[in-house]
Design a protein around this motif. Structure first.
Motif, PDB file in Angstrom:
ATOM      1  N   GLU A 119      -2.871 142.041  50.936  1.00 28.43           N
ATOM      2  CA  GLU A 119      -3.605 141.120  51.814  1.00 28.43           C
ATOM      3  C   GLU A 119      -3.929 139.796  51.136  1.00 28.43           C
ATOM      4  O   GLU A 119      -4.271 138.823  51.813  1.00 28.43           O
ATOM      5  CB  GLU A 119      -4.904 141.781  52.284  1.00 28.43           C
ATOM      6  N   GLU A 120      -3.819 139.743  49.798  1.00 27.32           N
ATOM      7  CA  GLU A 120      -4.175 138.508  49.079  1.00 27.32           C
ATOM      8  C   GLU A 120      -3.032 137.502  49.193  1.00 27.32           C
ATOM      9  O   GLU A 120      -1.906 137.755  48.764  1.00 27.32           O
ATOM     10  CB  GLU A 120      -4.437 138.828  47.607  1.00 27.32           C
ATOM     11  N   MET A 121      -3.317 136.331  49.757  1.00 24.50           N
ATOM     12  CA  MET A 121      -2.318 135.291  49.929  1.00 24.50           C
ATOM     13  C   MET A 121      -2.550 134.107  48.996  1.00 24.50           C
ATOM     14  O   MET A 121      -1.721 133.195  48.944  1.00 24.50           O
ATOM     15  CB  MET A 121      -2.305 134.798  51.380  1.00 24.50           C
ATOM     16  N   ASP A 122      -3.646 134.125  48.257  1.00 23.65           N
ATOM     17  CA  ASP A 122      -3.922 133.079  47.275  1.00 23.65           C
ATOM     18  C   ASP A 122      -3.300 133.512  45.944  1.00 23.65           C
ATOM     19  O   ASP A 122      -3.668 134.543  45.380  1.00 23.65           O
ATOM     20  CB  ASP A 122      -5.425 132.864  47.123  1.00 23.65           C
ATOM     21  N   LEU A 123      -2.358 132.728  45.452  1.00 20.05           N
ATOM     22  CA  LEU A 123      -1.614 133.103  44.248  1.00 20.05           C
ATOM     23  C   LEU A 123      -2.526 133.182  43.027  1.00 20.05           C
ATOM     24  O   LEU A 123      -2.397 134.095  42.201  1.00 20.05           O
ATOM     25  CB  LEU A 123      -0.483 132.118  44.007  1.00 20.05           C
ATOM     26  N   ALA A 124      -3.446 132.255  42.892  1.00 21.59           N
ATOM     27  CA  ALA A 124      -4.362 132.273  41.742  1.00 21.59           C
ATOM     28  C   ALA A 124      -5.236 133.527  41.759  1.00 21.59           C
ATOM     29  O   ALA A 124      -5.471 134.154  40.718  1.00 21.59           O
ATOM     30  CB  ALA A 124      -5.214 131.009  41.729  1.00 21.59           C
ATOM     31  N   ALA A 125      -5.728 133.895  42.925  1.00 25.75           N
ATOM     32  CA  ALA A 125      -6.549 135.106  43.018  1.00 25.75           C
ATOM     33  C   ALA A 125      -5.713 136.356  42.805  1.00 25.75           C
ATOM     34  O   ALA A 125      -6.191 137.349  42.258  1.00 25.75           O
ATOM     35  CB  ALA A 125      -7.235 135.151  44.386  1.00 25.75           C
ATOM     36  N   LEU A 126      -4.439 136.311  43.226  1.00 24.22           N
ATOM     37  CA  LEU A 126      -3.571 137.469  43.049  1.00 24.22           C
ATOM     38  C   LEU A 126      -3.322 137.757  41.564  1.00 24.22           C
ATOM     39  O   LEU A 126      -3.268 138.918  41.147  1.00 24.22           O
ATOM     40  CB  LEU A 126      -2.248 137.235  43.773  1.00 24.22           C
ATOM     41  N   LEU A 127      -3.175 136.712  40.763  1.00 21.19           N
ATOM     42  CA  LEU A 127      -2.919 136.913  39.332  1.00 21.19           C
ATOM     43  C   LEU A 127      -4.087 137.580  38.621  1.00 21.19           C
ATOM     44  O   LEU A 127      -3.909 138.207  37.580  1.00 21.19           O
ATOM     45  CB  LEU A 127      -2.604 135.565  38.673  1.00 21.19           C
ATOM     46  N   THR A 128      -5.289 137.454  39.167  1.00 23.69           N
ATOM     47  CA  THR A 128      -6.456 138.107  38.554  1.00 23.69           C
ATOM     48  C   THR A 128      -6.550 139.586  38.908  1.00 23.69           C
ATOM     49  O   THR A 128      -7.372 140.297  38.338  1.00 23.69           O
ATOM     50  CB  THR A 128      -7.741 137.398  38.994  1.00 23.69           C
ATOM     51  N   LYS A 129      -5.721 140.051  39.829  1.00 22.72           N
ATOM     52  CA  LYS A 129      -5.773 141.450  40.275  1.00 22.72           C
ATOM     53  C   LYS A 129      -4.629 142.285  39.692  1.00 22.72           C
ATOM     54  O   LYS A 129      -4.206 143.265  40.301  1.00 22.72           O
ATOM     55  CB  LYS A 129      -5.718 141.531  41.801  1.00 22.72           C
ATOM     56  N   GLU A 130      -4.128 141.907  38.542  1.00 23.11           N
ATOM     57  CA  GLU A 130      -2.986 142.625  37.966  1.00 23.11           C
ATOM     58  C   GLU A 130      -3.365 144.061  37.612  1.00 23.11           C
ATOM     59  O   GLU A 130      -4.269 144.286  36.802  1.00 23.11           O
ATOM     60  CB  GLU A 130      -2.480 141.908  36.716  1.00 23.11           C
ATOM     61  N   PRO A 131      -2.699 145.061  38.181  1.00 20.29           N
ATOM     62  CA  PRO A 131      -2.980 146.459  37.818  1.00 20.29           C
ATOM     63  C   PRO A 131      -2.329 146.811  36.471  1.00 20.29           C
ATOM     64  O   PRO A 131      -1.484 146.083  35.945  1.00 20.29           O
ATOM     65  CB  PRO A 131      -2.345 147.265  38.962  1.00 20.29           C
ATOM     66  N   SER A 132      -2.726 147.928  35.930  1.00 17.30           N
ATOM     67  CA  SER A 132      -2.142 148.407  34.674  1.00 17.30           C
ATOM     68  C   SER A 132      -0.793 149.058  34.954  1.00 17.30           C
ATOM     69  O   SER A 132      -0.689 149.968  35.795  1.00 17.30           O
ATOM     70  CB  SER A 132      -3.077 149.413  33.998  1.00 17.30           C
ATOM     71  N   LYS A 133       0.225 148.603  34.254  1.00 18.98           N
ATOM     72  CA  LYS A 133       1.555 149.176  34.452  1.00 18.98           C
ATOM     73  C   LYS A 133       1.614 150.624  33.988  1.00 18.98           C
ATOM     74  O   LYS A 133       2.346 151.444  34.545  1.00 18.98           O
ATOM     75  CB  LYS A 133       2.592 148.330  33.705  1.00 18.98           C
TER      76      LYS A 133
END
Length: 518
Positions: free
Chosen positions: A172-186
């Protein structure tokens, strides 16, 4: 008597331990037979100890409560079908019966037989309760272990649910800057990380130039149990559609990632529109020849791909048979001359030969193009002293920075190349000098093999020496061969056999001529 009672107490304690172990390993096909054998051996030891104490029939050095413990243990023994008919258990019970009769008949402590029977019954009830409590503690330990395992499973389910809850927030996140802060653990949330990477490609992240899903299995739309997997639509289908509009990904690695046929067809359509991808690897996937043919059709219209790998696909390898996919692949490398590397084992001789020749031609064109770019650069036009902004070649080639070891290795390689070039130039100079010396020598010996038998006279006179001493009729003195090459003149000597009208070129000056030329 005290020593015999202490020894028998030790035997009885071991018997109870063996029984508890049998209760613990119930249901185990490996441990239960071994535990039953150890219990039967201890029952035999108990029987032998009781039989030894029965030697004196008048008095038995054992209390009635101890006999009650032995009877309760023996009655609670439940063996498997393989050992239930073992004679050691029945023989030990017979010895216990004999000991009880001896105690009743002896009247221990002046007690009557009725009193002894009542005391024996009370002791039996007490030992049964104690044994039940011991077994309950054993079962309670198993229950505690089962509860701990259940708690761990519950935590794992909660963790998986939490990871699943991350996926809707990522999509649901369409803001690229905010998306980069939500990186899950691989490592801990691989599925969520893959969805996060695909969503970055969908949003055309400028920081994402390499997308590598090699050996990471993307879920199939339909699971093995028949239910649809909701995560499947968020990975492969979304990724191949995003490649049509993505302008930053240059390397796409999808080797052994469960790429299906429909996604392969969609990837071929995306390649027709993509203008940035340079390397594509789809080895070891579930693509049929028709699906792979659709990808190759996309290569024809693509103008940027330089490397393409498609080995080990579904049903058969297209490189082993003459099919339309190979024909399209040949047309693709002929149309898209940017392709210089192809990862496909082609066993069909004709297509292998034609495709290999075309790839060599593409490589030559690429080298010529790169050379043209270098020649057209400002440095090659004599503007080296002008302060001009130089392009960042390493950034354009997408290469990492060279470390110290790589720089040292490159310098050593350049030194070796320079030394080889210097040696080659020196060898060529020596060869040229030697050729020149050989031509001079041959020029002096042109008429050595003349049929007249007369040697060549540099003065032009075919006869013998006259009063002009080497001059012709015109009086002109022709220069000698050595004079034309060096300052050393070549003296003319008469032949040693009396031939006075011949002249010889001394071999010593010829050697000096060659040495000077070298």
């Amino acid at each position: 008597m005290a020593e015999s009672q202490a020894a028998f107490a030790s035997v009885l304690k071991k018997l109870e331990v063996r029984l508890a172990k049998v209760d613990q390993v119930q249901g185990s096909r490996v441990k239960l037979p071994k535990a039953e054998i150890e219990l039967l051996e201890q029952i035999l030891a108990t029987r032998d100890a009781l039989a030894a104490m029965l030697g004196d029939k008048t008095s038995l050095p054992i209390e009635i409560s101890v006999l009650a413990r032995v009877r309760v243990v023996l009655e609670s023994v439940k063996l498997s079908q393989a050992n239930e008919s073992d004679a050691r258990l029945t023989s030990c019970m017979a010895v216990v019966d004999s000991c009880e009769k001896v105690l009743k008949n002896s009247g221990v402590g002046g007690k009557t037989v009725a009193q002894l029977e009542k005391e024996l019954e009370e002791a039996l009830e007490k030992e049964k309760r104690a044994l039940s409590e011991r077994r309950s503690s054993i079962r309670l330990k198993d229950v505690h272990e089962a509860v701990s395992v259940a708690i761990k499973i519950k935590k794992m389910i909660a963790t998986q649910q939490a990871r699943r809850d991350m996926i809707p927030g990522i999509v649901e996140e369409m803001d690229l800057a905010a998306l980069l802060t939500k990186e899950p653990s691989k490592r801990d949330a691989l599925a969520a990380w893959m969805v996060w990477m695909v969503h970055r490609a969908h949003l055309n992240d400028p920081l994402l130039d390499v997308l590598d899903f090699s050996n990471l299995q993307m879920p199939h739309p339909v699971r093995t149990d028949g239910f649809k997997d909701s995560r499947a639509a968020l990975l492969a289908p979304k990724l191949v559609k995003a490649m049509a509009s993505n302008t930053f990904i240059t390397t796409l690695k999808l080797a052994n990632c469960n790429l299906q046929g429909p996604e392969g067809v969609e990837l071929g359509e995306a390649l027709k529109k993509n203008t940035t991808i340079r390397r594509l690897n789809i080895d070891s996937n579930m693509l049929a020849p028709a699906d792979l043919e659709a990808v190759i059709q996309g290569l024809k219209e693509n103008t940027t791909i330089e490397e393409f790998r498609c080995n080990n696909q579904l049903i058969c390898d297209i490189g082993r048979s003459s099919c339309s996919a190979l024909e399209n692949l040949l047309e693709a490398v002929q149309t898209n001359t940017r392709i210089v590397k192809l990862g496909l084992h082609i066993q069909e001789a004709h297509f292998n030969n034609e495709i290999s020749k075309q790839l060599m031609k593409n490589n030559q064109e690429a080298k010529a193009y790169n050379k043209t770019l270098v020649l057209e650069s400002p440095v090659s036009e004599g503007l080296g002293d002008v302060d001009l902004p130089m392009p960042n070649m390493s950034a354009s080639l997408q290469e990492p920075e060279l470390d110290v070891k790589m720089q040292a290795k490159r310098r050593a390689t350049l030194e070796i190349i320079d030394a080889q070039e210097a040696n080659e130039i020196e060898r060529m100079n020596i060869q040229a000098a030697a050729d020149l010396a050989r031509e001079v020598a041959e020029f002096g010996d042109d008429d050595d093999n003349d049929s007249s038998g007369e040697e060549w006279d540099p003065n032009g006179d075919s006869g013998g020496a006259d009063e002009n001493d080497g001059r012709g009729e015109s009086g002109y003195e022709a220069p000698s061969v050595s004079a034309a090459i060096s300052d050393n003149s070549v003296p003319n000597k008469a032949s040693g056999d009396g031939d006075e009208d011949g002249c010889h070129v001394d071999p010593a000056p010829r050697a000096s001529i060659m040495s000077e030329a070298v």
